[in-house]
Every structure is written in C-alpha cells, then in structure tokens.
Design a protein around this motif. Structure first.
Motif, PDB file in Angstrom:
ATOM      1  N   GLY A 260       1.317  -6.579  40.885  1.00 40.76           N
ATOM      2  CA  GLY A 260       1.034  -7.385  39.932  1.00 40.76           C
ATOM      3  C   GLY A 260       2.176  -7.943  39.595  1.00 40.76           C
ATOM      4  O   GLY A 260       3.521  -7.644  39.151  1.00 40.76           O
ATOM      5  N   TYR A 262       4.283 -11.203  37.338  1.00 45.45           N
ATOM      6  CA  TYR A 262       4.369 -12.450  36.184  1.00 45.45           C
ATOM      7  C   TYR A 262       5.628 -13.240  37.005  1.00 45.45           C
ATOM      8  O   TYR A 262       6.719 -12.812  36.692  1.00 45.45           O
ATOM      9  N   ARG A 277       2.665  -8.202  30.808  1.00 42.41           N
ATOM     10  CA  ARG A 277       1.873  -9.149  31.640  1.00 42.41           C
ATOM     11  C   ARG A 277       1.758  -8.773  33.110  1.00 42.41           C
ATOM     12  O   ARG A 277       0.505  -8.913  33.762  1.00 42.41           O
ATOM     13  N   ALA A 278       2.639  -8.613  33.703  1.00 45.74           N
ATOM     14  CA  ALA A 278       2.652  -7.953  35.176  1.00 45.74           C
ATOM     15  C   ALA A 278       1.638  -7.013  35.326  1.00 45.74           C
ATOM     16  O   ALA A 278       0.695  -6.825  36.280  1.00 45.74           O
ATOM     17  N   LEU A 280      -0.992  -6.131  33.378  1.00 47.40           N
ATOM     18  CA  LEU A 280      -2.141  -6.549  33.234  1.00 47.40           C
ATOM     19  C   LEU A 280      -2.636  -7.327  34.366  1.00 47.40           C
ATOM     20  O   LEU A 280      -3.823  -7.052  34.911  1.00 47.40           O
ATOM     21  N   ALA A 281      -1.984  -8.108  35.340  1.00 44.03           N
ATOM     22  CA  ALA A 281      -2.112  -8.693  36.244  1.00 44.03           C
ATOM     23  C   ALA A 281      -2.671  -7.502  37.438  1.00 44.03           C
ATOM     24  O   ALA A 281      -3.565  -7.581  38.188  1.00 44.03           O
ATOM     25  N   ASN A 284      -6.073  -6.235  36.762  1.00 44.37           N
ATOM     26  CA  ASN A 284      -6.848  -7.189  37.144  1.00 44.37           C
ATOM     27  C   ASN A 284      -7.217  -7.235  38.690  1.00 44.37           C
ATOM     28  O   ASN A 284      -8.409  -7.167  39.061  1.00 44.37           O
ATOM     29  N   TYR A 295      -1.449 -12.643  40.310  1.00 41.57           N
ATOM     30  CA  TYR A 295      -0.385 -13.043  39.588  1.00 41.57           C
ATOM     31  C   TYR A 295      -1.186 -13.072  38.150  1.00 41.57           C
ATOM     32  O   TYR A 295      -2.274 -13.232  37.973  1.00 41.57           O
ATOM     33  N   TYR A 296      -0.187 -13.004  37.162  1.00 40.88           N
ATOM     34  CA  TYR A 296      -0.445 -13.090  35.593  1.00 40.88           C
ATOM     35  C   TYR A 296      -1.104 -14.532  35.620  1.00 40.88           C
ATOM     36  O   TYR A 296      -0.469 -15.542  36.056  1.00 40.88           O
ATOM     37  N   ASP A 297      -2.250 -14.534  34.876  1.00 41.59           N
ATOM     38  CA  ASP A 297      -2.769 -15.912  34.530  1.00 41.59           C
ATOM     39  C   ASP A 297      -2.769 -16.187  33.060  1.00 41.59           C
ATOM     40  O   ASP A 297      -3.524 -15.562  32.429  1.00 41.59           O
ATOM     41  N   HIS A 301      -4.992 -14.597  29.760  1.00 37.97           N
ATOM     42  CA  HIS A 301      -4.304 -13.951  28.939  1.00 37.97           C
ATOM     43  C   HIS A 301      -4.379 -14.711  27.335  1.00 37.97           C
ATOM     44  O   HIS A 301      -4.843 -13.761  26.463  1.00 37.97           O
TER      45      HIS A 301
END
Ligand code: C2E
Ligand code: CA
Ligand code: CA
Length: 562
Positions: A260, A262, A277-278, A280-281, A284, A295-297, A301
């Motif tokens: 993931g 960010y 955030r990373a 979370l990616a 996902n 990638y973090y979106d 978010h």
C-alpha cells in the motif's frame, strides 16, 4: 560496508562548521562531508542566525573560538542560554590549551585540536558526540527488531521524523508491505520457514533502500513492514521483483507481498497518519481481488471521512430536527386526466455544515449500522403527523407511502410500532402505504413474508419498491405477498428511445396483470414516457414530469388545488 550500513549512511545528518578562515572551513568541510551534510558560517553572528533557522535538523556544531564580529565563546553562551539550542552539541576547534577549560565551563561537548590531523580521528569524535547527544532520546540496545534487523516501530518513527527534519525538501512516500496469507504460510510450513520469509522480505527492503531510493524501514508487526523513503515511481515493478526474489529465496512459489503506497506524503499530517493512509491503501488492495500494489486514494479517503462525520452527527440531527420530510406526488393515470392519489415521504438532511444532503448520501451508510431505524422512525412519525394535520386543517389528505428498510423488518417491535403510530394519530391503515425494497425480500424470504403477511392482515398496503433491480426471480415474485409493483427507475429511463425497453414494460404489465397487482412507475421525466406508460396500462406515475419531492407546505398547495 555491508548493505545494511550502506543504506543507513546515505541519509546524512547535518553538521555546521563555524570558522572565519576560509582554508580551515575547506579542510574541515572536506573531512566532515564524507559522512555529513555540512553548512558553513564565517562568524558567530552569522552562525547564530543559521542555527536558529536550522535548529531542528542540526546534529552538531564545530566551533572556532577566535573570530571577528562574534567570537566562539559568545556564541557558545548564546546557545547554552536557549532552551532549544542548548541541546545541539558543540565541539570547539582550538589550538590553545587555555581555551579548553573555559569552553568546558560554557558547555562544549569536546575539542578538536588545530591543526587538524587524522580525518578518522575527527570523524570518530564527531560520531561519538552525536551518538551521545542522541542517546538522550534513543537507546541503542532496543532499536532493532531481533528477527529482521530492521528498526522497530518506535525508532522507525523517530528516525523518519529526523529524516523529515534533515531533508524537508525531499518528496517522500509512505509504504506498507504485507505478506499475503502469512498465517497460512506459518501453518503449512512451520514458524521457522515463516521467519525465513520475513527475513527475506527485510533483506529485500534493505536492498531497495540501498539501490533504488533512500529511507528507513521497520517491521511494524508480525508480517507488516513500513518503509519511509524518497519518492519512487514504479512500485509495480518493484513489487514484481520482490515477489520473484522472495520465491527464489524461499524455494516456494506463490508467496506474495502486497503493498500500500501513500506517494508524496502531505507533511502537514503526522508520520503516523501518513502510514495510516498507506495502510488503508494496503487493506483496500486485499479487498480488490488481491491487487498487489494499491495507492492511497484521497477522494475515497475524503468520502470515508465524510461518512464517519455523518454517522457521528445523525443523533443530534434527529434531536434538532435537521431531518426534513419531503413529499412527492403520485398520480393515477387511468382516467382522462391524471389524479393525485398519494405521495411518497422522502427524507432530506439539512446539515448545519453541508446544507441539504440527499438520502442517497446517507441512507446506505446507515443501513450498515442500524442507524437507519432512527431515521425511518422519525420519517414515519413526521409523515403520520402531517397527514393528520392536512386532514384537520384543509379537510383533505392523500395516503402517504413511507420507505421501510430491511432492518425494520427484523425488528420485533415493527408491527406494533406501526399500529401504535396510526392509533396515536387517529389514522387508518389505508392512510399509510409501506414501500419495501425488492432486495429486502430476497434476503430471508420466509421471515419477510411472515412479517409482510401480518402487516397486510392489519390492513396495510405493500408496495414492492425498485422492482426488477435484480434480486427476485419471477418465480419468487408470484409467491410474495404484495399489492403494488413499483418499477425500478431504470426500466423507465429509455422507453421513449428504445423499442426493446418499451417492450419490457409491456411484458411487466402482463406479469402484473397475472399477479393482479397495480403498477407504479417512478422516475418519469418526460411526456413521451408518460404517454407510453399510459398506453401500456400502467396505473400510477411518480416523477419529475409531474413534480419533484416538495416540502410539506408546498405539497399542501397541490392538495388544495386538486
Ligand atoms: P426510492 O425509494 O426509490 O425513491 C425514489 C427516488 O427517486 C427519490 O430520490 C426521488 O426524489 C427520486 N425521483 C423521483 N422522481 C424522479 C425523476 O423523475 N427522475 C429522477 N432521476 N429521480 C426521481 P431521493 O429522495 O434522493 O431518495 C433516494 C432513496 O433514498 C430512495 O429511493 C430511498 O431508497 C431512500 N430513502 C429516501 N427517504 C427514505 C426514508 O425515509 N427511509 C428510508 N429507509 N429510505 C429512504
Ligand atoms: Ca421508495
Ligand atoms: Ca424506488
């Protein structure tokens, strides 16, 4: 130098050389710049200004004593009288023994004798003093993860933080790596093998950090690695390499590392948040059919933050009457002229920050966590009171249909609640229609059928909402208790431009005929659609062609006009 040492040395700390003689600055600078990033100043005054500006990233000051404008002693005094600046260690450069005592008293950490002799000795002194100074915050012994030799999380954050300070202008990425199915690998091949996999991942991370980019890494927990590094373009390629290596190293096919990323982090948020955030990616990625790099979106978010906010706000919203019920008329089109026969109660949220929010933005959110019932109960009650009010004040009302959510149907108090609502507002069950979406029937058909049967026994009419949206088979529909089919809007959309779409409507009308239920078409926007629906034998129409959903006061005008 081994790889591990190499990657760490690439991230250089900052040292300042303060000396008025150019030749001295050059000589010392030459030695120090092998291991450090060097800034120069020609006198104490200039140095003080630079130090103030760079205080967060300076690891050490090398200070000459005899200088014009402001000499070394004066600067030392200034530094030691400042809460923040006094933490930066100072090594005094001197050729006079006599200066040593005074420097010590003023708080210098060490001396380097002029003229400069062995570069290694100088570097060793500098290293030692910096280490000692940092030792106040960082205790070496526990810095590393035993298994992989990477930093552990506290030190990782600490170093990442330093890196931010030293290299404020670098564009950085926060990367989270996760070994896919690590649990399973452990179970199938044993812990030792699992450990081997983790070590290999760590080795490869070190490789990346020594050849592709600069940064720090840690093992955050079991099979999760964090990397904070200078921005890289092609993570897909890197991930491919990584998976290949790891399989070679472990002699095993199919072990994969998911990433993931960010990229180009926003430095105004904390390091922890950047890695959230990373992460979370990365999570996902697992949901997206094991996508290897995600990638973090920012948009996604933002949406999820917005959702969280709405979930947090709904309680107050109900209490403070921010929810508004709108009414959209339904017209019977059987006769020559369309006749207003009923209306649908549709909720809106007049949010103090965001203004009017449509239900599409919050209803689906609340269906996941039960909050939907709060909203529904509010709307049912408002709608019932409103019908009562119209009856009393203008002597006329039309039945109102309310939306019933899937969760309401599983609430043991649902039926009694409905009946109580009618009784307390002195209404009849014919004043109240219930719209139940088709998908609710599909879930636990037997249970829903029981509830719906009991409601019909009480006299409620049931409309199956969003009919044809894809859940029920025709076979099922024939066995369900219902009074009205309310067609999903998508059926209506193209009937005036597409023959096949219209043909489908005709077929549905035949089915409705066979089931002996009425048909409501919603989402009717154009006259052609209205005419075609009338021709096909549709009973009732709802849509912008007649009217948008209206606040009660405006709907009231329609009632009076009729
Ligand atoms: P729904 O029950 O299918 O409601 C019909 C939606 O179509 C409404 O959207 C309505 O404003 C919209 N609509 C009506 N005529 C037209 C038209 O001619 N063209 C187009 N494009 N749209 C039209 P709305 O009010 O935004 O509601 C969306 C959904 O939110 C509703 O779909 C319903 O599922 C849900 N909802 C609204 N109020 C409530 C409520 O009080 N409780 C529950 N559980 N759900 C609600
Ligand atoms: Ca509806
Ligand atoms: Ca609908």
């Amino acid at each position: 130098m081994d790889r591990k040492a190499k990657y760490e040395s690439k991230i250089k700390k900052h040292v300042m050389v303060v000396d008025d003689e150019s030749i001295n600055r050059q000589m010392l600078g030459y030695i120090v710049s092998q291991d450090y990033e060097v800034t120069y100043a020609e006198n104490g005054k200039e140095a003080l200004e630079l130090i103030k500006a760079q205080k967060k990233m300076l690891s050490l000051i090398l200070l000459d004593i005899l200088m014009p404008v402001m000499d070394g002693f004066e600067l030392l005094k200034e530094l030691k009288s400042d809460e923040e600046l006094k933490k930066i260690p100072v090594i005094v450069l001197t050729s006079e023994e006599s200066a040593e005592v005074k420097s010590l008293e003023l708080g210098a950490a060490d001396f380097i004798k002029k003229p400069y002799d062995m570069p290694e000795v100088i570097l060793a002194r500098i290293n030692r003093i910096i280490e000692l100074a940092e030792g106040r915050d960082i205790i070496k012994a526990t810095e590393r993860d035993n298994l992989t030799g990477l930093y552990n999380r506290e030190f990782f954050y600490e170093y990442a933080h330093h890196l931010d300070q030293y290299y404020g202008d670098w564009s950085m990425d926060a990367v989270v790596m996760n070994v896919e199915h690590f649990q399973l690998i452990n179970e199938l091949h044993g812990r030792q093998f699992g450990d081997q996999v983790l070590k290999s991942v760590a080795d490869m991370i070190r490789m990346i950090l020594s050849s592709d980019t600069d940064g720090y890494a840690c093992r955050y927990e079991a099979d999760v690695f964090y990397i904070y590094c200078r921005h890289l373009g092609d993570y897909e390629k890197l991930q491919g390499q990584l998976s290949k290596w790891i399989n070679e190293l472990s002699n095993e096919q199919g072990i994969r590392v998911r990433m993931g990323v960010y990229p180009q982090v926003d430095r105004s948020i904390s390091i922890e948040q950047r890695f959230d955030r990373a992460r979370l990616a990365c999570n996902n990625g697992r949901n997206k059919y094991m996508q290897p790099v995600t990638y973090y979106d920012a948009k996604a978010h933002e949406n999820s933050l917005f959702s969280q906010k709405l979930i947090g706000d709904i309680g107050d919203a109900i209490e403070n009457k921010q929810l508004k019920v709108y009414y959209q008329p339904k017209y019977n089109i059987k006769g020559d002229k369309p006749v207003l026969t009923s209306c649908e109660a549709l909720v809106r949220w007049d949010h103090p920050e965001y203004g009017l929010i449509s239900p599409g933005q919050f209803i689906p959110l609340f269906e996941h966590n039960g909050l939907i019932q709060l909203v529904d109960h509010f709307v049912w009650e408002e709608a019932a009171k409103q019908v009562r009010k119209w009856k009393d004040e203008i002597g006329r009302a039309v039945p109102v249909s309310v939306n019933v959510s899937r969760l309401d149907l599983y609430d043991p108090d649902f039926e009694t609640g409905m009946v109580t609502l009618l009784v307390s507002n002195n209404l009849d069950s014919s004043d109240y229609l219930l719209e139940i979406t088709e998908s609710a029937y599909a879930e636990d058909t037997t249970q829903v059928v029981e509830v719906v049967n009991r409601l019909r026994d009480q006299g409620f009419k049931i409309e199956m909402d969003d009919f044809g949206s894809g859940y029920s088979s025709l076979n099922m529909v024939s066995e369900l208790p219902l009074d009205v089919l309310k067609l999903d809007m998508r059926f209506i959309k193209n009937i005036h431009t597409d023959k096949k779409a219209y043909r489908l409507i005709e077929l549905i009308m035949e089915i409705a005929d066979f089931l002996q239920v009425a048909v409501v078409a919603e989402g009717v926007e154009f006259e052609e659609q209205y005419k075609l629906l009338k021709e096909a034998g549709c009973d009732v129409i709802q849509g912008f062609y007649f009217s948008k959903p209206l606040p009660a006061s405006e709907f009231e005008k329609l009632l009076i006009e009729e």
